[in-house]
Design a protein around this motif. Structure first.
Motif, short mmCIF file in Angstrom:
data_model
loop_
_atom_site.label_atom_id
_atom_site.label_comp_id
_atom_site.label_asym_id
_atom_site.label_seq_id
_atom_site.Cartn_x
_atom_site.Cartn_y
_atom_site.Cartn_z
N LYS A 54 8.95 41.57 28.01
CA LYS A 54 9.56 40.37 28.61
C LYS A 54 10.54 39.70 27.66
O LYS A 54 11.56 39.15 28.10
CB LYS A 54 8.48 39.40 29.06
CG LYS A 54 7.71 39.89 30.27
CD LYS A 54 6.73 38.87 30.76
CE LYS A 54 5.99 39.41 31.98
NZ LYS A 54 5.03 38.44 32.50
N GLU A 55 10.26 39.75 26.38
CA GLU A 55 11.19 39.19 25.40
C GLU A 55 12.47 40.02 25.36
O GLU A 55 13.57 39.48 25.25
CB GLU A 55 10.56 39.11 24.01
CG GLU A 55 9.51 38.02 23.88
CD GLU A 55 10.07 36.62 24.07
OE1 GLU A 55 11.14 36.30 23.50
OE2 GLU A 55 9.43 35.83 24.78
N ASN A 99 8.27 29.32 24.45
CA ASN A 99 7.92 30.22 25.55
C ASN A 99 7.94 31.68 25.10
O ASN A 99 8.72 32.47 25.60
CB ASN A 99 8.87 30.01 26.73
CG ASN A 99 8.43 30.77 27.95
OD1 ASN A 99 7.24 30.99 28.18
ND2 ASN A 99 9.39 31.22 28.74
N GLU A 101 6.84 35.26 25.26
CA GLU A 101 6.25 36.06 26.33
C GLU A 101 5.92 37.45 25.79
O GLU A 101 6.77 38.34 25.81
CB GLU A 101 7.18 36.15 27.53
CG GLU A 101 7.35 34.83 28.24
CD GLU A 101 8.16 34.98 29.51
OE1 GLU A 101 7.56 35.36 30.54
OE2 GLU A 101 9.38 34.73 29.46
N ASP A 103 2.65 40.48 25.64
CA ASP A 103 1.47 40.94 26.36
C ASP A 103 0.33 41.10 25.35
O ASP A 103 0.25 42.12 24.65
CB ASP A 103 1.76 42.25 27.08
CG ASP A 103 0.67 42.63 28.06
OD1 ASP A 103 -0.51 42.37 27.77
OD2 ASP A 103 1.01 43.20 29.11
N ASP A 126 -1.46 29.85 26.83
CA ASP A 126 -0.99 30.67 27.96
C ASP A 126 -1.03 32.16 27.63
O ASP A 126 -1.11 33.00 28.53
CB ASP A 126 0.45 30.30 28.35
CG ASP A 126 0.58 28.87 28.83
OD1 ASP A 126 -0.44 28.29 29.28
OD2 ASP A 126 1.69 28.31 28.73
N LEU A 127 -0.96 32.48 26.35
CA LEU A 127 -0.96 33.87 25.89
C LEU A 127 -2.38 34.40 25.62
O LEU A 127 -2.53 35.50 25.10
CB LEU A 127 -0.11 34.01 24.63
CG LEU A 127 1.38 33.74 24.81
CD1 LEU A 127 2.09 33.70 23.46
CD2 LEU A 127 2.01 34.79 25.72
#
Length: 150
Positions: A54-55, A99, A101, A103, A126-127
């Protein structure tokens, strides 16, 4: 730091770095799943890419850098790249990521237990991360924040 994290001498405690070179952790006795290596299996690069997919989608320069240059398996951040600093963030800069992102399940699948970060990761909850502690000294270049993968 190693005592606080109960790092095992058999190299079974694995870490990844954010905002600093993986060699910093390696030099200090950690087993890293990220690194700068001349040779490693292409299969591993594909697995590691899932961590930062995503990054890489957010930043074409980083995507090309990772996909077209074989030696670096780093946790890249589009926010750090936009600030002109991929992996040498000193404590004097007081940088934070709003933010990130990544995994963390893939990190866990790769055996990683901790993220060592030279920058604040604001969205760590959130992670699926637990913030453990920060470590620095007056003369240290870094302020290392430790996040544990749940």
């Amino acid at each position: 730091l190693m005592n606080d994290l109960n790092v095992k001498p058999d190299y079974s405690t694995k870490v990844v770095s954010v905002g600093m070179l993986p060699s910093v952790a390696e030099y200090n006795g950690f087993y890293t799943i990220d690194s700068y290596r001349v040779n490693y299996p292409l299969e591993y690069k594909y697995k590691f890419r899932k961590v930062i997919a995503k990054e890489l989608e957010k930043d074409e320069v980083l995507r090309k850098y990772f996909d077209e240059w074989g030696s670096r398996c780093y946790v890249f951040s589009s926010e750090l790249n936009q600030q002109g600093n991929r992996y040498l963030c000193s404590k004097k800069e007081n940088i934070s990521l709003e933010n990130l992102e990544i995994d963390t399940q893939v990190l866990k699948d790769l055996g990683c237990e901790y993220i060592l970060s030279s920058v604040d990761i604001r969205n760590y909850e959130d992670l699926n991360l637990n913030y453990r502690n920060s470590y620095t000294t007056d003369d240290s270049y870094w302020n290392i924040r430790v996040y544990q993968i749940k």
